[in-house]
Design an enzyme around this catalytic site. Sequence first.
Site, mmCIF file in Angstrom:
data_model
loop_
_atom_site.group_PDB
_atom_site.id
_atom_site.type_symbol
_atom_site.label_atom_id
_atom_site.label_comp_id
_atom_site.label_asym_id
_atom_site.label_seq_id
_atom_site.Cartn_x
_atom_site.Cartn_y
_atom_site.Cartn_z
ATOM 1 N N ALA A 64 11.227 -20.913 -16.056
ATOM 2 C CA ALA A 64 11.977 -21.159 -14.826
ATOM 3 C C ALA A 64 12.036 -19.873 -14.005
ATOM 4 O O ALA A 64 11.654 -18.794 -14.462
ATOM 5 C CB ALA A 64 13.378 -21.656 -15.163
ATOM 6 N N GLY A 109 11.317 -23.058 -19.788
ATOM 7 C CA GLY A 109 11.171 -24.374 -19.171
ATOM 8 C C GLY A 109 9.752 -24.901 -19.223
ATOM 9 O O GLY A 109 9.543 -26.115 -19.250
ATOM 10 N N GLU A 112 9.411 -26.520 -22.455
ATOM 11 C CA GLU A 112 10.195 -27.754 -22.456
ATOM 12 C C GLU A 112 9.445 -28.899 -21.778
ATOM 13 O O GLU A 112 9.536 -30.048 -22.211
ATOM 14 C CB GLU A 112 11.546 -27.511 -21.791
ATOM 15 C CG GLU A 112 12.458 -26.670 -22.672
ATOM 16 C CD GLU A 112 13.789 -26.347 -22.033
ATOM 17 O OE1 GLU A 112 14.823 -26.840 -22.532
ATOM 18 O OE2 GLU A 112 13.802 -25.589 -21.046
ATOM 19 N N GLU A 132 14.717 -18.364 -23.993
ATOM 20 C CA GLU A 132 15.944 -18.279 -23.195
ATOM 21 C C GLU A 132 16.993 -17.344 -23.800
ATOM 22 O O GLU A 132 17.791 -16.745 -23.072
ATOM 23 C CB GLU A 132 16.555 -19.679 -23.009
ATOM 24 C CG GLU A 132 15.757 -20.611 -22.125
ATOM 25 C CD GLU A 132 14.719 -21.420 -22.885
ATOM 26 O OE1 GLU A 132 14.188 -22.380 -22.297
ATOM 27 O OE2 GLU A 132 14.446 -21.085 -24.064
#
Length: 256
Positions: A64, A109, A112, A132
């Site tokens: 992200a 992300g 993910e 993260e």
Amino acid sequence: MADTVQLDVEDDVATVTVDRPDSLNALNVETLEALDDAIEEAEDADARALVLTGAGEKAFVAGADISYMAEMDVQEAEEYADLGHSVANAIESFPAPAIACINGYAFGGGMELALACDLRVASERAVLGQTEIDLGIIPGWGATQRLPRLVDDETARRLVYFGDRLDATDAHEEGLVGEVLAHDELREYVDELAAELAAQPATALQAAKEAINQSHETTLEAGLDFERRTWAGLFGSHDQREGMAAFLEDRDPKFE
């Protein structure tokens, strides 16, 4: 759709490419919204397979947009998480198999989104990780739920707790990816895999995906009941009639 995401539909295969190579295909709000739009367009085009990948030679999706996240408050963080979940859920619920073509870094992300796909194929250069924890946060787009369903519980916890980065070989050994290819062979192989999926009976393949997804959401008893009803519901369809007739007649089936 923003120019940070490219959609190509050819021969019933939709390829969605995150196109921010200078930023290692990091996901800002504009790109997430464009991904959502691209996946919806692919579904509207009746794609029979979906491929998700990143532009350039270095990254699938490196994560992200940290510069955007750095100053978010709780409400803004929830809205950002909602957007990430929307994209991941759209991939997971897409009415055809989704393949993550992991051509490089897949962190945070990005990993993910790969977890939301049905199949994951990686370049030998790929590196994966739920990183993260290094930022003082946890995965927020589904990894705490999808990762333990893909690998064993302790492996998932270690990956999240320590933020370890795995090369493609280790990721394969842990069950994070199904196959590892030489970098210059990856795209051609994934294209062939997607074409093979697109040639399968679409109704049955969608039913298979829904039934397998159901196994992650309910009890074994309820899942078995869902499978039984879904299996029976395929009888009378063109593809069921054609597939069984072709078998009995010793010929190749012609699915819709």
